[in-house]
Write a protein that holds these residues in place. Structure first.
Motif, mmCIF file in Angstrom:
data_model
loop_
_atom_site.group_PDB
_atom_site.id
_atom_site.type_symbol
_atom_site.label_atom_id
_atom_site.label_comp_id
_atom_site.label_asym_id
_atom_site.label_seq_id
_atom_site.Cartn_x
_atom_site.Cartn_y
_atom_site.Cartn_z
ATOM 1 N N SER A 106 0.816 -1.209 0.000
ATOM 2 C CA SER A 106 0.000 0.000 0.000
ATOM 3 C C SER A 106 0.856 1.268 0.000
ATOM 4 C CB SER A 106 -0.911 -0.009 1.229
ATOM 5 O OG SER A 106 -0.133 0.072 2.401
ATOM 6 N N SER A 107 2.094 1.155 -0.366
ATOM 7 C CA SER A 107 3.005 2.298 -0.265
ATOM 8 C C SER A 107 3.387 2.828 -1.643
ATOM 9 C CB SER A 107 4.272 1.883 0.485
ATOM 10 O OG SER A 107 3.949 1.442 1.764
ATOM 11 N N HIS A 108 3.303 4.148 -1.829
ATOM 12 C CA HIS A 108 3.650 4.707 -3.115
ATOM 13 C C HIS A 108 4.120 6.156 -2.973
ATOM 14 C CE1 HIS A 108 2.210 0.975 -4.729
ATOM 15 N NE2 HIS A 108 1.031 1.182 -4.185
ATOM 16 N N GLY A 109 3.284 7.191 -3.253
ATOM 17 C CA GLY A 109 3.773 8.550 -3.139
ATOM 18 C C GLY A 109 2.720 9.626 -3.303
ATOM 19 N N TYR A 110 3.119 10.879 -3.001
ATOM 20 C CA TYR A 110 2.225 12.031 -3.065
ATOM 21 C C TYR A 110 3.066 13.303 -3.136
ATOM 22 C CZ TYR A 110 3.427 11.930 1.898
ATOM 23 O OH TYR A 110 4.115 11.879 3.079
ATOM 24 N N THR A 111 2.410 14.414 -3.485
ATOM 25 C CA THR A 111 3.118 15.688 -3.538
ATOM 26 C C THR A 111 3.112 16.356 -2.168
ATOM 27 O OG1 THR A 111 1.130 16.855 -4.273
ATOM 28 C CG2 THR A 111 2.653 16.136 -5.984
ATOM 29 N N GLU A 112 4.264 16.924 -1.827
ATOM 30 C CA GLU A 112 4.392 17.710 -0.595
ATOM 31 C C GLU A 112 4.421 19.207 -0.886
ATOM 32 O OE1 GLU A 112 6.586 15.220 2.786
ATOM 33 O OE2 GLU A 112 7.953 15.948 1.246
ATOM 34 N N ALA A 113 4.839 19.574 -2.105
ATOM 35 C CA ALA A 113 4.865 20.986 -2.492
ATOM 36 C C ALA A 113 4.469 21.098 -3.962
ATOM 37 C CB ALA A 113 6.244 21.598 -2.267
ATOM 38 N N PRO A 114 3.360 21.795 -4.250
ATOM 39 C CA PRO A 114 2.443 22.335 -3.253
ATOM 40 C C PRO A 114 1.761 21.194 -2.509
ATOM 41 C CG PRO A 114 1.524 22.614 -5.464
ATOM 42 C CD PRO A 114 2.894 22.053 -5.628
ATOM 43 N N ILE A 115 1.393 21.437 -1.271
ATOM 44 C CA ILE A 115 0.857 20.372 -0.425
ATOM 45 C C ILE A 115 -0.419 19.803 -1.041
ATOM 46 C CG2 ILE A 115 -0.443 21.929 1.094
ATOM 47 C CD1 ILE A 115 0.397 19.997 3.419
ATOM 48 N N SER A 116 -0.459 18.484 -1.133
ATOM 49 C CA SER A 116 -1.619 17.803 -1.707
ATOM 50 C C SER A 116 -2.694 17.587 -0.647
ATOM 51 C CB SER A 116 -1.189 16.450 -2.289
ATOM 52 O OG SER A 116 -0.617 15.640 -1.274
ATOM 53 N N PRO A 143 -15.525 19.189 -2.491
ATOM 54 C CA PRO A 143 -15.180 20.608 -2.610
ATOM 55 C C PRO A 143 -15.633 21.426 -1.411
ATOM 56 C CG PRO A 143 -17.101 20.138 -3.944
ATOM 57 C CD PRO A 143 -16.634 18.816 -3.368
ATOM 58 N N GLY A 144 -16.498 20.843 -0.554
ATOM 59 C CA GLY A 144 -17.023 21.566 0.594
ATOM 60 C C GLY A 144 -16.083 21.613 1.788
ATOM 61 N N ARG A 145 -15.020 20.816 1.745
ATOM 62 C CA ARG A 145 -14.046 20.867 2.841
ATOM 63 C C ARG A 145 -13.252 22.160 2.715
ATOM 64 N NH1 ARG A 145 -13.708 15.685 5.306
ATOM 65 N NH2 ARG A 145 -11.836 16.209 6.459
ATOM 66 N N ASN A 146 -12.779 22.650 3.800
ATOM 67 C CA ASN A 146 -11.997 23.889 3.782
ATOM 68 C C ASN A 146 -10.528 23.548 3.534
ATOM 69 O OD1 ASN A 146 -11.367 26.565 3.969
ATOM 70 N ND2 ASN A 146 -11.304 26.585 6.203
ATOM 71 N N TRP A 147 -10.183 23.214 2.282
ATOM 72 C CA TRP A 147 -8.828 22.810 1.940
ATOM 73 C C TRP A 147 -7.893 24.009 2.017
ATOM 74 C CZ3 TRP A 147 -8.227 17.821 2.009
ATOM 75 C CH2 TRP A 147 -9.264 16.985 1.603
ATOM 76 N N PRO A 148 -6.812 23.917 2.773
ATOM 77 C CA PRO A 148 -5.849 25.023 2.802
ATOM 78 C C PRO A 148 -5.171 25.152 1.443
ATOM 79 C CG PRO A 148 -4.986 23.145 4.014
ATOM 80 C CD PRO A 148 -6.393 22.793 3.614
ATOM 81 N N ALA A 149 -4.884 26.366 1.052
ATOM 82 C CA ALA A 149 -4.276 26.622 -0.251
ATOM 83 C C ALA A 149 -2.853 27.141 -0.083
ATOM 84 C CB ALA A 149 -5.122 27.633 -1.027
ATOM 85 N N THR A 150 -1.959 26.607 -0.890
ATOM 86 C CA THR A 150 -0.575 27.083 -0.938
ATOM 87 C C THR A 150 -0.543 28.351 -1.779
ATOM 88 O OG1 THR A 150 0.269 24.817 -0.819
ATOM 89 C CG2 THR A 150 1.775 26.498 -1.672
ATOM 90 N N ARG A 151 0.076 29.402 -1.273
ATOM 91 C CA ARG A 151 0.198 30.647 -2.047
ATOM 92 C C ARG A 151 1.255 30.468 -3.130
ATOM 93 N NH1 ARG A 151 -2.520 34.659 -1.454
ATOM 94 N NH2 ARG A 151 -3.570 35.438 0.358
ATOM 95 N N VAL A 152 0.875 30.782 -4.360
ATOM 96 C CA VAL A 152 1.784 30.676 -5.507
ATOM 97 C C VAL A 152 1.589 31.901 -6.387
ATOM 98 C CG1 VAL A 152 1.780 28.135 -5.523
ATOM 99 C CG2 VAL A 152 0.117 29.375 -6.920
ATOM 100 N N SER A 153 2.499 32.085 -7.307
ATOM 101 C CA SER A 153 2.334 33.089 -8.359
ATOM 102 C C SER A 153 2.849 32.458 -9.635
ATOM 103 C CB SER A 153 3.107 34.367 -8.016
ATOM 104 O OG SER A 153 4.472 34.066 -7.843
#
Length: 192
Positions: free
Chosen positions: A26-36, A87-97
């Motif tokens: 059950s092990s694989h991977g995910y993004t840390e930046a921007p946080i998934s 989409p109703g969860r309050n997902w934190p957003a990473t600030r980007v430009s």
């Protein structure tokens, strides 16, 4: 005494092998930046099964022609991780430009990799509905070829986030595994 110690050692060996086999399956991977979203859930309570398996958002590869169904992109089409599509969860957003950004992945089983692709939502997308292909720009804004090589357990690379975006968006990351029929998916909420 020796006989008992031998039995205990054998018993522990079997238990250890079972734990390792179960963990790697059950092990694989995910993004840390921007946080998934799955990494957000790993750090939170009340986020369902994904809280304990942030690395397991796996589904059929071939996105956007195939892959997980619309409305279930963030969960990779896996109903056990349906919270990621909410989409109703309050997902934190990473600030980007728009411009240069360092994307970072964490792997618990770094498979041989074809590439990493990144899509982003269109301006004006519907943030109140689960993510669909129609919400995303039709082409990835970044493709990083990996030519069947195996990445390290932590992998970073530079890329350019498109300019001309405003407000909240989702970056949809696709890690295409080279030698299986699957890919791994990650939704990262960002704010320009």
């Amino acid at each position: 005494m020796r006989k008992k110690m031998g039995v205990v050692a054998i018993g522990l060996g079997v238990i250890g092998a079972s734990v390792l086999a179960t963990g790697s399956a059950s092990s694989h991977g995910y993004t840390e930046a921007p946080i998934s979203r799955q990494k957000v859930c790993a750090n939170a309570k009340d986020c369902g099964a994904i809280q304990w398996e942030p690395q397991s958002v796996e589904g059929p590869k071939g996105f956007p022609a195939s892959g997980p169904p619309d409305g279930k992109l963030c969960s990779g089409g896996n109903s056990r991780f349906a919270e990621l599509d909410d989409p109703g969860r309050n997902w934190p957003a990473t600030r980007v430009s728009g411009g240069s950004y360092t994307f970072r992945w964490k792997f618990t089983a770094p498979h041989r990799t074809t590439d990493f692709k990144y899509f982003i939502t269109k301006n004006g997308w519907n943030r109140n509905s689960p993510l669909t292909r129609a919400d995303l720009d039709s082409q990835p804004f970044l493709t990083v070829p990996y030519n069947g090589q195996q990445p390290p357990f932590e992998y970073s690379h530079e890329g350019t986030i498109p300019s001309g975006k405003t407000g909240k968006h989702i970056i949809f990351a696709v890690w295409t595994v080279h030698d299986t029929a699957n890919a791994f998916y990650a939704c990262s909420d960002v704010e320009f």
